[in-house]
Design an enzyme around this catalytic site. Structure first.
Site, PDB file in Angstrom:
ATOM      1  N   GLU A   1      -1.116  10.444  -4.917  1.00 10.26           N
ATOM      2  CA  GLU A   1      -1.688  10.652  -6.245  1.00 10.26           C
ATOM      3  C   GLU A   1      -0.888  11.673  -7.046  1.00 10.26           C
ATOM      4  OE1 GLU A   1      -5.826  11.794  -5.827  1.00 10.26           O
ATOM      5  OE2 GLU A   1      -6.306   9.999  -4.659  1.00 10.26           O
TER       6      GLU A   1
ATOM      7  N   ASP B   1      -2.568   5.646   2.378  1.00 10.41           N
ATOM      8  CA  ASP B   1      -2.672   6.851   1.546  1.00 10.41           C
ATOM      9  C   ASP B   1      -2.189   8.090   2.286  1.00 10.41           C
ATOM     10  OD1 ASP B   1      -3.572   6.313  -1.028  1.00 10.41           O
ATOM     11  OD2 ASP B   1      -5.687   6.331  -0.461  1.00 10.41           O
TER      12      ASP B   1
ATOM     13  N   GLU C   1      -6.520   4.131 -11.943  1.00 12.84           N
ATOM     14  CA  GLU C   1      -7.954   4.150 -11.620  1.00 12.84           C
ATOM     15  C   GLU C   1      -8.768   4.656 -12.797  1.00 12.84           C
ATOM     16  OE1 GLU C   1      -8.888   5.905  -7.825  1.00 12.84           O
ATOM     17  OE2 GLU C   1     -11.047   5.855  -8.205  1.00 12.84           O
TER      18      GLU C   1
ATOM     19  N   ASP D   1      -7.641   6.720   1.447  1.00 12.06           N
ATOM     20  CA  ASP D   1      -8.314   7.938   1.919  1.00 12.06           C
ATOM     21  C   ASP D   1      -9.802   7.885   1.573  1.00 12.06           C
ATOM     22  OD1 ASP D   1      -8.047   8.309  -0.788  1.00 12.06           O
ATOM     23  OD2 ASP D   1      -7.084  10.273  -0.662  1.00 12.06           O
TER      24      ASP D   1
HETATM   25  O1  KIV Z   1      -8.579   5.396  -1.312  1.00  9.68           O
HETATM   26  C1  KIV Z   1      -8.786   4.383  -1.979  1.00  9.68           C
HETATM   27  O2  KIV Z   1      -9.580   3.503  -1.617  1.00  9.68           O
HETATM   28  C2  KIV Z   1      -8.050   4.226  -3.231  1.00  9.68           C
HETATM   29  C3  KIV Z   1      -8.446   3.103  -4.129  1.00  9.68           C
HETATM   30  C4  KIV Z   1      -9.687   3.443  -4.829  1.00  9.68           C
HETATM   31  C5  KIV Z   1      -7.354   2.713  -5.043  1.00  9.68           C
HETATM   32  O3  KIV Z   1      -7.179   4.990  -3.509  1.00  9.68           O
END
Ligand code: KIV
Length: 272
Positions: free
Chosen positions: A123, A91, A190, A52
């Site tokens: 998340e 995501d 992260e 995302d």
């Molecule tokens: O959206 C993204 O790029 C991420 C990475 C930073 C792991 O979630």
């Protein structure tokens, strides 16, 4: 340490678990469009994340919050058309899974059906446990994401390192174990202290992939546009730039402008 690499024709969630057991580090990069995904996949990367972060990188938003499920599906389907080898993880965007497990499942199903992605990432810890269980029950692989979770940026207030204090570190360990127990196939950590990330990677049997989480984890992920230096204003300590494309592209385009103005371009061989 040199580790013999097993060749995977097509990377699956099972391959990632094998890589962890064989001590082979997992490589992961982002892609949001067909052309970039072709290059990333051709490099031999193991996992492509349709993150995302497209909200920042592709659309110029300040946070990841505005990107929609439809937009994620558009990005992911473009990536899928390019990919022959990597596992493609998509995501679930902010607002598509937080309200209840049924909505989370509906969003995950739309991603799988409409983009052809291979797995979803979301998340959070215990607050999304029931949603993760629902998605897994439908046969959709789920990657977890703990530590700095950018969809909660307004709760944290800053993008600084998470879980430096014991209480937050203990909660993160608890959530990581819970995510493994419910059936997540991998976990992204992260921006947390390297020692904590290493401990989590040692205590879990599923692969732990870090971004700003040090070298003691099972793999690394970076945002492609950052690592090739196409972006230049984002400079966290964990970011290694392998190219400086911002400068190279600006120089190339300035040269083009100059060639057009001076009528250096096109020449006799560049016309019909
Ligand atoms: O959206 C993204 O790029 C991420 C990475 C930073 C792991 O979630």
């Amino acid at each position: 340490m040199s580790v013999a690499k097993k060749q995977y024709k097509r990377v699956t969630v099972k391959s990632l678990i094998d890589m962890k057991s064989n001590g082979e580090k997992i490589s992961m990069l982002t892609a949001y469009d067909y052309t970039m995904a072709k290059i990333v996949d051709g490099s031999g990367i193991d996992v492509i994340l349709v993150g995302d972060s497209a909200s920042n990188v592709m659309a110029g938003h300040e946070t990841t919050l505005p990107i929609t499920l439809d937009q994620m599906i558009y990005h992911a389907s473009s990536v899928i058309r390019a990919v022959e080898r990597a596992l493609v993880v998509v995501d679930l965007p902010f607002g598509s899974y937080q309200s209840d497990p049924k909505e989370a499942l509906r969003s995950a199903i739309r991603i799988m059906k409409e983009s052809g992605g291979h797995a979803v990432k979301l998340e959070g810890g215990k607050e999304v446990k029931e949603s993760i269980k629902r998605i897994l029950n439908a046969g959709i692989p789920v990657m977890g994401h703990l530590g700095l979770t950018p969809q909660s940026i307004y709760k944290f207030g800053t993008y600084t390192v998470r879980a430096k204090e014991e209480e937050e570190a203990n909660l993160l360990i608890h959530n990581a174990k819970m995510l493994e127990k419910v059936g997540c196939f991998a976990l992204v950590l992260e921006k947390i202290p390297a020692s904590l990330a290493e401990r989590v990677a040692k205590e879990l049997s599923i692969p732990v992939i870090g971004i700003g989480a040090g070298a003691g984890v099972d793999g690394q992920v970076l945002v492609t546009h950052d690592m090739i230096g196409m972006t230049h204003e984002f400079n966290p300590r964990f970011l290694r730039r392998y190219m400086n494309l911002y400068e190279d592209m600006t120089n190339a385009m300035s040269q083009y402008v100059s060639d057009v103005k001076s009528q250096e371009f096109p020449n006799e061989n560049e016309q019909y």
